[in-house]
Design a protein around this motif. Sequence first.
Motif, PDB file in Angstrom:
ATOM      1  N   GLN A   1      37.004  40.847  38.242  1.00  0.00           N
ATOM      2  CA  GLN A   1      36.405  40.816  39.517  1.00  0.00           C
ATOM      3  C   GLN A   1      36.936  39.612  40.086  1.00  0.00           C
TER       4      GLN A   1
ATOM      5  N   GLY B   1      37.747  38.274  46.878  1.00  0.00           N
ATOM      6  CA  GLY B   1      38.465  38.860  47.683  1.00  0.00           C
ATOM      7  C   GLY B   1      39.470  39.967  47.376  1.00  0.00           C
ATOM      8  N   ARG B   2      39.370  40.378  46.177  1.00  0.00           N
ATOM      9  CA  ARG B   2      40.264  41.258  45.372  1.00  0.00           C
ATOM     10  C   ARG B   2      39.533  42.620  45.027  1.00  0.00           C
ATOM     11  N   GLY B   3      38.105  42.524  45.013  1.00  0.00           N
ATOM     12  CA  GLY B   3      37.403  43.494  44.573  1.00  0.00           C
ATOM     13  C   GLY B   3      37.365  43.598  42.922  1.00  0.00           C
ATOM     14  N   LEU B   4      37.108  44.958  42.515  1.00  0.00           N
ATOM     15  CA  LEU B   4      37.282  45.072  41.041  1.00  0.00           C
ATOM     16  C   LEU B   4      38.562  45.573  40.547  1.00  0.00           C
TER      17      LEU B   4
END
Lengths: 111, 113
Positions: B38, B41-44
């Motif tokens: 994680q 700002g880029r998620g998973l």
Amino acid sequence: AQSVSQHNHHVILSEAASLELGCNYSYGGTVNLFWYVQYPGQHLQLLLKYFSGDPLVKGIKGFEAEFIKSKFSFNLRKPSVQWSDTAEYFCAVRSNYQLIWGAGTKLIIKP
Amino acid sequence: SQTIHQWPATLVQPVGSPLSLECTVEGTSNPNLYWYRQAAGRGLQLLFYSIGIDQISSEVPQNLSASRPQDRQFILSSKKLLLSDSGFYLCAWSGVGTIYEQFFGPGTRLTVL
């Protein structure tokens, strides 16, 4: 390949304001859709999910989401937010064994 | 009920050192297991997933590897850490009965110096 977009990376609202967080996915057909939430310092947890049936899904803590197939959308809503809703919210769509995730939306509620 | 454990919770390692992060699930059999990273700002980002012992799929070419020595144990490893391996690593499981709803562990914060 399936993809998910969440339109807002950061949202700031005052308490009692209404909330709508956008989520769009790229592929049509049968979809399983999810919203997850991560409160500060806590595990990522499921907020609500859609598999089939009624496109308006109700989740925990007063949240709901509406699946609109024609718009490839699964927006999250809450009529009146509370300070405790401050968290990061993730939309996800199932693709085979996996979930494809949006980038997340950080929601800050001002008391 | 089912629970998922990850350890350690935090880890600081020098560049070039090995890595081993462990994840175990209790209360279910034959779970699907996942490792994510994680980033803010880029998620998973899905790194690996496993639908059974010795059945591991890699999603992203990288400096990491995964193993599943037991049904409910999933290990994330590296022989030599890079600075870019720093991040927050999450383990998750899903079951046949839950149909892809995933349950997450508390995560490991890895800092590579």
